[in-house]
Scaffold this motif. Structure first.
Motif, mmCIF file in Angstrom:
data_model
loop_
_atom_site.group_PDB
_atom_site.id
_atom_site.type_symbol
_atom_site.label_atom_id
_atom_site.label_comp_id
_atom_site.label_asym_id
_atom_site.label_seq_id
_atom_site.Cartn_x
_atom_site.Cartn_y
_atom_site.Cartn_z
ATOM 1 N N ALA A 61 54.915 42.015 35.484
ATOM 2 C CA ALA A 61 56.104 41.310 35.024
ATOM 3 C C ALA A 61 57.096 41.139 36.174
ATOM 4 O O ALA A 61 57.900 40.217 36.181
ATOM 5 C CB ALA A 61 56.751 42.082 33.880
ATOM 6 N N CYS A 102 50.093 37.689 33.269
ATOM 7 C CA CYS A 102 51.215 37.328 34.128
ATOM 8 C C CYS A 102 50.765 36.267 35.126
ATOM 9 O O CYS A 102 49.695 36.382 35.726
ATOM 10 C CB CYS A 102 51.743 38.555 34.861
ATOM 11 N N GLN A 162 59.371 33.438 35.043
ATOM 12 C CA GLN A 162 58.079 33.894 35.557
ATOM 13 C C GLN A 162 57.863 33.481 37.011
ATOM 14 O O GLN A 162 56.752 33.510 37.520
ATOM 15 C CB GLN A 162 56.901 33.382 34.703
#
Ligand SMILES: [Co+2]
Length: 168
Positions: free
Chosen positions: A126, A76, A52
């Motif tokens: 993402a 996110c 991430q």
């Protein structure tokens, strides 16, 4: 075995990495330049890499631009520099209203921006994760990088707060 509560990780452990990135950018102009040009690589210089956080974009706040980060679809969030997202970041109202009425949301967080400051809202995906580089507060000229990092809050790096100089 150490157990770290989600709250501790959200507010203390995780965001300390981002705070070190911000403080270094404040004191090291060459690093700041690299950070804005290739955020992922500059953040990796400090060792903050991982899931991430593969595609980071750092957004610089200025006297005329204030950046706010949201994820309208889900939650996110740049884990390597901020840890886990706070509950409100994942909430429906924050995700929906930040896009429609960012100034109103900011006021609820205690940030009342003058009309001539442009508010930019960034929708995480993402693929892209954002970190706000807040403005360095006035009156911090004599502080060390470590002391400056202590001032930087998680909320300031999401863009719903400004960094304040320590009270005298
Ligand atoms: Co998302």
């Amino acid at each position: 075995m150490t157990i770290i509560t989600a709250t501790t990780y959200e507010t203390k452990v995780g965001p300390r990495n981002g705070a070190r990135v911000v403080a270094k950018a404040w004191v090291d102009p060459a690093f700041k330049q690299r950070l804005l040009a290739d955020s992922t690589a500059a953040i990796a210089e400090l060792g903050y890499i991982g899931r991430q956080g593969e595609d980071m974009v750092v957004l610089e706040n200025t006297p005329k631009v204030h950046n706010v980060v949201v994820c309208t679809l889900c939650s996110c969030y740049p884990w390597p520099v901020l840890g886990l997202p706070p509950v409100w970041y994942k909430s429906g109202p924050y995700r929906a209203r930040t896009v429609i009425d960012p100034r109103g949301v900011l006021r609820e967080f205690g940030v009342d921006l003058p009309d001539d400051v442009e508010v930019r809202v960034w929708d995480s995906t993402a693929e892209l994760r954002y970190l706000v580089l807040p403005e360095r507060p006035r009156g911090t000229g004599g502080m060390s990088e470590e002391q400056l990092a202590e001032l930087v809050t998680r909320d300031a790096m999401i863009g719903v707060a400004q960094v304040k100089a320590p009270a005298r």
